[in-house]
Enzyme design. Structure first.
Site, PDB file in Angstrom:
ATOM      1  N   TYR A 254      31.778  48.857  33.850  1.00  0.00           N
ATOM      2  CA  TYR A 254      32.705  47.791  33.487  1.00  0.00           C
ATOM      3  C   TYR A 254      33.184  47.951  32.052  1.00  0.00           C
ATOM      4  O   TYR A 254      34.389  47.850  31.770  1.00  0.00           O
ATOM      5  CB  TYR A 254      32.031  46.435  33.681  1.00  0.00           C
TER       6      TYR A 254
ATOM      7  N   LYS B 253      37.031  48.595  30.864  1.00  0.00           N
ATOM      8  CA  LYS B 253      37.738  47.615  30.037  1.00  0.00           C
ATOM      9  C   LYS B 253      38.020  48.131  28.630  1.00  0.00           C
ATOM     10  O   LYS B 253      39.060  47.786  28.042  1.00  0.00           O
ATOM     11  CB  LYS B 253      36.945  46.306  29.995  1.00  0.00           C
TER      12      LYS B 253
END
Length: 229
Positions: free
Chosen positions: A141, A145
């Site tokens: 993640y 991001k």
């Protein structure tokens, strides 16, 4: 107040995406949705997996064609996660997070840019507080991001004067995003998270800026957000 026009939203079937669909409709705009499942709102949509760049680009083209060939804005909150230690998350699951969150964002924007350049439209990408601050058991993640952060900043430089670019950096929200996680990766019951409807209003704020005025980066998080700064 600036007319929102036609706004393409990824992940518009739930969470922040669905909240933004409603906000755009309430403001008189026309939302278009790309998601793997049909949105609850009665809006034009195409079912596509953001992990499949070709299908995603085709979905953008189909939706814009349905809308008469015009597109005024894109918002890309569609995303996924796979929590766990690097060696505890399968290669397939780990890479899917990057495909959906980063490559899916790029695919949507790539397909939308010709339309947005004609309309002098806007792009709002969706990073995360974990695109600025890294934590354990979130390598996929955070990588995705952090990638959205770099992608958006480079996109803003590349399209300056032609397309408005904003990066939204949301903190935790009360959505179904956490539902499929192991309990240890879910927010505690007393967690103070944002209502996605409030975050959606900040997206509209960025979209309503007049030509030449841009909100480059917008952090919206609960006042007691632990991952910011």
């Amino acid at each position: 107040m600036k007319d929102l026009g036609t706004v393409l939203i990824t992940g518009g079937a739930s969470g922040l995406g669905a909240a933004t669909v409603e906000a755009v409709r309430d403001a008189g705009g026309t939302p278009l949705v790309i998601d793997r499942v049909a949105p609850p709102a009665d809006v034009e949509h195409v079912l596509a997996d953001l992990a499949d760049s070709a299908a995603t680009e085709a979905a953008v083209a189909e939706l814009v064609e349905r809308a008469g060939g015009a597109l005024d804005a894109v918002f890309t909150p569609g995303g996924t996660d796979a929590c766990g230690p690097l060696t505890g998350v399968s290669t397939q699951d780990w890479e899917r997070v990057v495909k959906v969150n980063l490559l899916g964002t790029a695919a949507v924007v790539r397909a939308a840019l010709p339309y947005l350049e004609r309309s002098h439209g806007k792009v709002v990408t969706c990073a995360s507080t974990l695109g600025l601050k890294a934590v354990s058991d979130a390598t996929a993640y955070c990588a995705s991001k952090f990638g959205v952060v770099g992608f958006t900043r480079a996109l803003a430089a590349e399209t300056a004067g032609r397309v408005g670019v904003t990066m939204l950096v949301p903190g935790g929200m009360h959505t179904a995003f956490f539902d499929d996680r192991d309990e240890k990766y879910k927010p505690p019951a007393d967690a103070k998270l944002n209502d996605p409807r409030n975050v959606a209003e900040t997206v509209l704020f960025a979209l309503r800026q007049p030509p030449g005025c841009e909100v480059r980066e917008l952090v919206v998080c609960p006042s007691e957000e632990s991952s910011w700064p």
